[in-house]
Write a protein that holds these residues in place. Sequence first.
Motif, short mmCIF file in Angstrom:
data_model
loop_
_atom_site.label_atom_id
_atom_site.label_comp_id
_atom_site.label_asym_id
_atom_site.label_seq_id
_atom_site.Cartn_x
_atom_site.Cartn_y
_atom_site.Cartn_z
N ASP A 7 14.58 17.19 25.03
CA ASP A 7 14.54 18.85 26.25
C ASP A 7 14.89 18.55 27.31
OD1 ASP A 7 11.59 19.26 24.34
OD2 ASP A 7 10.65 18.42 25.39
N ALA A 8 15.44 19.74 27.47
CA ALA A 8 16.68 19.37 28.71
C ALA A 8 15.84 19.84 30.09
CB ALA A 8 17.67 20.75 28.39
N ILE A 9 14.56 19.65 30.32
CA ILE A 9 13.52 20.15 31.37
C ILE A 9 13.23 19.04 31.86
CG2 ILE A 9 11.23 20.77 31.77
CD1 ILE A 9 11.49 23.10 29.92
N ASN A 10 13.17 18.86 33.27
CA ASN A 10 13.23 17.62 34.28
C ASN A 10 11.82 18.23 34.92
OD1 ASN A 10 13.66 19.03 36.82
ND2 ASN A 10 15.51 18.24 36.91
N HIS A 11 11.38 16.71 35.58
CA HIS A 11 9.91 16.08 36.12
C HIS A 11 10.01 17.58 36.87
CE1 HIS A 11 10.32 12.71 34.51
NE2 HIS A 11 8.93 12.79 34.27
N THR A 12 10.47 18.06 37.59
CA THR A 12 11.11 19.58 38.73
C THR A 12 10.13 21.11 38.61
OG1 THR A 12 12.55 17.93 40.57
CG2 THR A 12 12.19 20.34 40.83
N ILE A 39 9.98 31.56 33.44
CA ILE A 39 9.89 30.25 32.74
C ILE A 39 11.46 30.29 31.50
CG2 ILE A 39 8.77 29.29 30.28
CD1 ILE A 39 6.27 30.39 31.48
N ASP A 40 11.79 31.54 31.09
CA ASP A 40 13.02 31.61 30.18
C ASP A 40 13.87 31.32 31.07
OD1 ASP A 40 11.06 32.56 27.76
OD2 ASP A 40 11.54 34.29 28.35
N ARG A 41 13.80 31.81 33.21
CA ARG A 41 15.13 31.26 33.81
C ARG A 41 15.15 29.93 33.89
NH1 ARG A 41 12.97 36.30 35.94
NH2 ARG A 41 11.87 34.99 37.95
N ILE A 42 13.69 29.30 33.71
CA ILE A 42 13.84 27.71 34.33
C ILE A 42 14.49 27.27 33.02
CG2 ILE A 42 12.29 26.14 34.39
CD1 ILE A 42 10.08 28.08 36.22
N GLU A 47 19.10 24.05 30.58
CA GLU A 47 20.16 24.51 28.87
C GLU A 47 21.44 23.65 29.58
OE1 GLU A 47 18.49 27.08 26.93
OE2 GLU A 47 16.93 25.63 25.58
N GLU A 48 21.74 24.49 30.41
CA GLU A 48 23.16 25.07 30.76
C GLU A 48 23.47 23.61 31.50
OE1 GLU A 48 23.36 28.01 33.23
OE2 GLU A 48 22.37 29.70 32.20
N ARG A 49 21.99 22.69 32.91
CA ARG A 49 22.40 21.90 33.14
C ARG A 49 22.64 21.09 32.49
NH1 ARG A 49 17.75 21.15 35.10
NH2 ARG A 49 17.85 19.53 33.49
N GLU A 50 21.91 20.72 31.50
CA GLU A 50 22.10 19.48 30.52
C GLU A 50 23.60 19.65 29.16
OE1 GLU A 50 20.63 16.51 30.18
OE2 GLU A 50 19.41 16.78 32.03
N ALA A 51 24.10 21.65 29.09
CA ALA A 51 25.06 21.55 28.48
C ALA A 51 26.60 21.38 29.26
CB ALA A 51 25.37 22.52 27.82
N ALA A 52 26.01 21.22 30.68
CA ALA A 52 27.33 20.81 31.85
C ALA A 52 27.48 19.42 32.08
CB ALA A 52 27.52 21.69 33.30
N LEU A 53 26.19 18.69 31.80
CA LEU A 53 26.51 17.32 31.86
C LEU A 53 27.04 16.87 30.56
CD1 LEU A 53 23.12 16.53 34.15
CD2 LEU A 53 25.48 16.50 34.70
#
Length: 63
Positions: A7-12, A39-42, A47-53
Amino acid sequence: MRINDKDAINHTEAARIAGTVLVAVLRGGNLSGRQKRKIDRIIAGAEEREAALAKEKAKKAKK
């Protein structure tokens, strides 16, 4: 920091989603359209952040 490798989601972000779901539960158990979009925006942001990383990591690995 991601929760796990799948999952791309972090704890925050997980806490924000849990808060949104908690409000829905308190209001009768159904998510409104607005809450679903939130929720979809979060998730999309994560996912965008993880793709950039991943892209940045691949770029560094090439060097």
